[in-house]
Each structure stands twice: as structure tokens, then as C-alpha cells.
Enzyme design. Structure first.
Site, PDB file in Angstrom:
ATOM      1  N   LYS A 112       0.823  -1.219   0.000  1.00  0.00           N
ATOM      2  CA  LYS A 112       0.000   0.000   0.000  1.00  0.00           C
ATOM      3  C   LYS A 112       0.854   1.266   0.000  1.00  0.00           C
ATOM      4  O   LYS A 112       0.478   2.273  -0.589  1.00  0.00           O
ATOM      5  CB  LYS A 112      -0.975  -0.014   1.173  1.00  0.00           C
ATOM      6  CG  LYS A 112      -2.068  -1.039   0.955  1.00  0.00           C
ATOM      7  CD  LYS A 112      -3.138  -1.006   1.993  1.00  0.00           C
ATOM      8  CE  LYS A 112      -4.176  -2.065   1.626  1.00  0.00           C
ATOM      9  NZ  LYS A 112      -5.180  -2.245   2.639  1.00  0.00           N
ATOM     10  N   LYS A 197      -5.128 -10.200  -4.926  1.00  0.00           N
ATOM     11  CA  LYS A 197      -6.281 -10.428  -4.061  1.00  0.00           C
ATOM     12  C   LYS A 197      -7.490  -9.624  -4.532  1.00  0.00           C
ATOM     13  O   LYS A 197      -7.335  -8.504  -5.020  1.00  0.00           O
ATOM     14  CB  LYS A 197      -5.893  -9.977  -2.650  1.00  0.00           C
ATOM     15  CG  LYS A 197      -6.907 -10.245  -1.595  1.00  0.00           C
ATOM     16  CD  LYS A 197      -6.529  -9.565  -0.292  1.00  0.00           C
ATOM     17  CE  LYS A 197      -6.955  -8.117  -0.270  1.00  0.00           C
ATOM     18  NZ  LYS A 197      -6.967  -7.513   1.067  1.00  0.00           N
ATOM     19  N   LYS A 200     -11.269  -4.670  -1.740  1.00  0.00           N
ATOM     20  CA  LYS A 200     -12.373  -3.712  -1.891  1.00  0.00           C
ATOM     21  C   LYS A 200     -11.919  -2.308  -2.247  1.00  0.00           C
ATOM     22  O   LYS A 200     -12.713  -1.501  -2.704  1.00  0.00           O
ATOM     23  CB  LYS A 200     -13.231  -3.709  -0.631  1.00  0.00           C
ATOM     24  CG  LYS A 200     -12.546  -3.183   0.617  1.00  0.00           C
ATOM     25  CD  LYS A 200     -13.533  -3.141   1.766  1.00  0.00           C
ATOM     26  CE  LYS A 200     -13.095  -3.967   2.937  1.00  0.00           C
ATOM     27  NZ  LYS A 200     -11.792  -3.569   3.508  1.00  0.00           N
TER      28      LYS A 200
HETATM   29  N1  AQP Z   1      -9.881 -11.546  -1.280  1.00  0.00           N
HETATM   30  C1  AQP Z   1     -10.064 -12.009  -0.068  1.00  0.00           C
HETATM   31  N2  AQP Z   1     -10.181 -13.334   0.155  1.00  0.00           N
HETATM   32  C2  AQP Z   1     -10.402 -13.826   1.408  1.00  0.00           C
HETATM   33  N3  AQP Z   1     -10.521 -13.032   2.492  1.00  0.00           N
HETATM   34  C3  AQP Z   1     -10.418 -11.702   2.323  1.00  0.00           C
HETATM   35  N4  AQP Z   1     -10.492 -10.662   3.173  1.00  0.00           N
HETATM   36  C4  AQP Z   1     -10.323  -9.520   2.488  1.00  0.00           C
HETATM   37  N5  AQP Z   1     -10.140  -9.768   1.185  1.00  0.00           N
HETATM   38  C5  AQP Z   1     -10.190 -11.133   1.045  1.00  0.00           C
HETATM   39  C6  AQP Z   1     -10.721 -10.792   4.600  1.00  0.00           C
HETATM   40  O1  AQP Z   1     -11.765  -9.907   4.962  1.00  0.00           O
HETATM   41  C7  AQP Z   1     -11.521  -9.408   6.276  1.00  0.00           C
HETATM   42  C8  AQP Z   1     -11.605  -7.907   6.283  1.00  0.00           C
HETATM   43  O2  AQP Z   1     -10.588  -7.380   5.481  1.00  0.00           O
HETATM   44  P1  AQP Z   1     -10.084  -5.889   5.709  1.00  0.00           P
HETATM   45  O3  AQP Z   1     -11.206  -4.977   5.677  1.00  0.00           O
HETATM   46  O4  AQP Z   1      -9.237  -5.836   6.920  1.00  0.00           O
HETATM   47  O5  AQP Z   1      -9.093  -5.751   4.582  1.00  0.00           O
HETATM   48  P2  AQP Z   1      -9.308  -5.750   3.080  1.00  0.00           P
HETATM   49  O6  AQP Z   1     -10.621  -6.258   2.623  1.00  0.00           O
HETATM   50  O7  AQP Z   1      -8.093  -6.432   2.657  1.00  0.00           O
HETATM   51  O8  AQP Z   1      -9.410  -4.221   2.820  1.00  0.00           O
HETATM   52  P3  AQP Z   1      -8.425  -3.058   2.684  1.00  0.00           P
HETATM   53  O9  AQP Z   1      -7.092  -3.430   3.264  1.00  0.00           O
HETATM   54  O10 AQP Z   1      -9.064  -1.851   3.205  1.00  0.00           O
HETATM   55  O11 AQP Z   1      -8.321  -2.869   1.187  1.00  0.00           O
HETATM   56  P4  AQP Z   1      -8.116  -3.954   0.116  1.00  0.00           P
HETATM   57  O12 AQP Z   1      -9.296  -4.860   0.196  1.00  0.00           O
HETATM   58  O13 AQP Z   1      -8.104  -3.190  -1.149  1.00  0.00           O
HETATM   59  O14 AQP Z   1      -6.811  -4.603   0.456  1.00  0.00           O
HETATM   60  C9  AQP Z   1     -10.148  -9.909   6.677  1.00  0.00           C
HETATM   61  O15 AQP Z   1     -10.322 -11.028   7.513  1.00  0.00           O
HETATM   62  C10 AQP Z   1      -9.520 -10.301   5.381  1.00  0.00           C
HETATM   63  O16 AQP Z   1      -8.575 -11.335   5.545  1.00  0.00           O
END
Ligand code: AQP
Length: 332
Positions: A112, A197, A200
Site C-alpha cells: 500500500k 487479491k 475492496k
Molecule cells: N480476497 C479475499 N479473500 C479472502 N478473504 C479476504 N479478506 C479480504 N479480502 C479477502 C478478509 O476480509 C476481512 C476484512 O478485510 P479488511 O477490511 O481488513 O481488509 P481488506 O478487505 O483487505 O481491505 P483493505 O485493506 O481496506 O483494502 P483492500 O481490500 O483493497 O486490500 C479480513 O479477515 C480479510 O482477511
């Protein structure tokens, strides 16, 4: 009784990855007497560029989706992180326990931070320190188990290290939690970039199934999923055929099968994609219907969150107070 804690960051609309990796496990972990806690971790959404009004909207929507997914506020505690001051109180003590080096090693930070730098936004200090806040989220409740997707395993490991270090230095204060990761779909991949991955906060939503996507949109996204070249039909091989393996993982998670066995049923990608699309649409249908009902009564969701914050505060306060005393701070 096993104390369970987990959370989701309102940094975007929740995805199929969040559901299969986390929320679905949470529903299974719910217990009588409110011993599981699930949290909208809104402070974590401030670690990257954010729109204040959107964070509020997404927080309410995430909480509504928790209820729509089947979490019962009589059997677990649902709340918003920023409503319980104990998280930030404890986070500082854990910053005094963690080292700069171990935080800079976190994969999510590196990915990030690189993205923020490339877009010229600058890297917020909180992006480096948020795994410590996450450790505080978990440790404040004497948590035993943290149901998460694979991407969060490293942060739970850090939490364990900090708990052990704090206990060794200042006397036993925290339970040492462990991550519980689902057997299938622990890491749902982006349908357009199956080596990344399904996240969101991704800029392009074409490869992401959002929980509130219309059935026709879900079908279109799945039918357009990137598959791998190769003329040996449908095989489950995560390294060599990540696109197909992802579809098989999702199908297995939706239908309860095993990805390797499911692969044997298909010789072409088209029928596989059609079955995946149908399985995802059917999996999400009841959740979407319940979400529509709940969203019509936002007052009820707010009431659940207020009550949840009260219960969470009462649980966290004595643990955090104990940590303050143990580290050497005078009682107020
Ligand atoms: N792709 C995924 N597959 C399986 N589990 C996932 N989780 C997130 N993406 C996947 C699980 O969802 C829970 C909440 O995640 P988070 O809100 O802490 O993190 P995130 O979804 O990864 O969101 P970010 O960090 O705000 O942004 P992005 O999504 O863009 O990386 C966790 O238990 C996570 O493992």
C-alpha cells in the site's frame, strides 16, 4: 468459552472475498452470551486517502451487511471501533512494544505504501502503525481466535508477538490469540487479475464481486473472468492456472465441494463460469434481500451498534487498565 474477535475496514464496498474469507466464518463462530465480537474498524479506513462522508456511509453499510449475513446481536457483539476509546488507548502501549523494523516488514504496508507513493499521495504514518492498532483491537478483548482471510495472517502473527513480548516484560496481561483461516477461499483473487487479491479498495471493480452487486452484474463479471491459456482442459493448479483455480475455489466455497474434484466435472471454461456465476448469485441472494429490509430501518442498525459499543467498552476497559498499570503508568 473461546473469545472471538474480528473486523472489517470500511475502505470500500464489501466483496465476495470479505464474505468467504471472514464474515461467513464469523456467523459460524457466533456464540450464546455474546462472547464473539465483530467490529467495523473505521479508524483503519483513515490510513489511506479517504473521503470522510464515504467512510461514514460505508461503516453503516458494513454493519448492515453483518446483520444481513446472519450475525445475531443477541449472540454476539457488533460495534464500530471508533466508538470504543480503549482501542486507541491500548494502541499507544503496543507502539511502545513494537519495533519500527517489524512494522516495515508487513506485506500490506509495503504494497500500500508503494501504491500511495506512486500516486503522489504520500504515505500516512498510520499506514505503518495500523497493524499495531489492529493488535490493540484484538488484545483489548482477551481474544483467543481471530477468524480472518489469508492476507491478515501476518498481522495476527505480529499481534501474537506483541502479546508475548508485553507479557514477558511486564507480567501476564494478554491472552495470545491465533488466526483461524477458512479451508477454501481463504484468499479470493481478482477475476481480472487472478494473481492479485480481490480487494475492496481496488480502483477497477471489473474483477471484483461486491456483495451488493445485482445478479446480472455478478454474472457478467464472472463470465468475463480471465482464465488461463492451456489446452489440457479444466485443472486445479493455483500456481500455473491461477484464474481457473480461483473460479474453482469460489465454486467450492459456495457449494461445499472440493476444488480438485470439481475440476474433474468440467472440460471447458464456459460451463464452469456459468456454474460459478449461478452459485455466487444464489449464495448472495438471501443476504441481499435481508440487506434491503434492514437498510430501510437505519435506526435499528444504529441501536444495535450503540448497544454493542457499550458491551465492548465494558469488556475492554479492565484489560486496558491492567495493561496501563503493568507498563508502569499511575492509576488516575
Ligand atoms: N480476497 C479475499 N479473500 C479472502 N478473504 C479476504 N479478506 C479480504 N479480502 C479477502 C478478509 O476480509 C476481512 C476484512 O478485510 P479488511 O477490511 O481488513 O481488509 P481488506 O478487505 O483487505 O481491505 P483493505 O485493506 O481496506 O483494502 P483492500 O481490500 O483493497 O486490500 C479480513 O479477515 C480479510 O482477511
Amino acid at each position: 468459552m473461546t473469545r472471538v474477535f474480528s473486523g472489517i475496514t470500511p475502505s470500500g464496498h464489501l466483496t465476495l472475498g470479505n464474505y468467504l474469507g471472514a464474515i461467513r466464518q464469523w456467523v459460524a463462530a457466533e456464540q450464546p452470551a455474546g462472547d464473539a465480537l465483530f467490529c467495523v474498524v473505521d479508524l483503519h479506513a483513515l490510513t489511506t486517502e479517504h473521503d470522510p462522508a464515504r467512510v461514514g456511509r460505508l461503516s453503516r453499510q458494513a454493519a448492515t451487511l453483518f446483520l444481513a449475513a446472519g450475525l445475531d446481536p443477541q449472540r454476539c457483539t457488533l460495534f464500530v471501533q471508533s466508538h470504543v476509546d480503549e482501542h486507541t488507548r491500548l494502541s499507544y502501549l503496543l507502539e511502545c512494544t513494537a519495533t519500527d523494523g517489524e512494522l516495515r516488514r508487513m506485506i500490506q504496508y509495503r504494497e500500500k505504501a508503494a501504491k500511495a507513493e506512486a500516486s503522489g499521495q504520500g504515505v500516512r504514518l498510520s499506514l505503518l502503525t495500523y497493524p499495531v492498532l489492529m493488535a490493540a483491537d484484538i488484545l483489548a478483548y482477551g481474544t483467543d481466535e481471530v477468524p480472518v482471510g489469508e492476507d491478515q495472517r501476518q498481522h495476527v502473527e505480529l499481534t501474537r508477538d506483541l502479546a508475548v513480548r508485553f507479557n514477558q516484560r511486564y507480567g501476564h496481561t494478554f491472552s495470545v490469540p491465533k488466526a483461524t483461516v477458512p479451508a477454501v477461499a481463504a484468499r479470493v483473487m481478482d477475476l481480472q487479475q487472478p494473481t492479485s487479491k480481490m480487494g475492496k479498495s481496488a480502483e477497477n471493480g471489473a474483477g471484483i464481486v461486491y456483495l451488493l452487486d445485482e445478479p446480472a452484474v455478478i454474472t457478467k463479471k464472472v463470465m468475463r473472468a480471465v482464465t488461463d491459456s492451456g489446452d489440457d482442459g479444466v485443472v486445479y493448479d493455483r500456481a500455473a492456472r491461477p484464474g481457473v483455480a480461483n473460479l474453482l475455489d469460489v465454486l467450492a466455497a459456495c457449494t461445499g465441494g472440493e476444488p480438485e474434484k470439481l475440476a474433474a466435472r468440467y472440460s471447458q471454461y464456459g460451463p464452469l463460469k456459468r456454474d460459478v456465476a449461478e452459485a455466487v448469485v444464489e449464495l448472495l441472494r438471501p443476504l441481499q434481500e435481508r440487506h434491503a429490509e434492514l437498510a430501510a430501518d437505519p435506526g435499528e442498525v444504529e441501536r444495535v451498534l450503540r448497544e454493542g459499543a457499550g458491551r465492548a467498552r465494558a469488556l475492554a476497559r479492565p484489560v486496558v487498565d491492567r495493561a496501563y498499570r503493568a507498563i508502569g503508568l499511575l492509576a488516575a
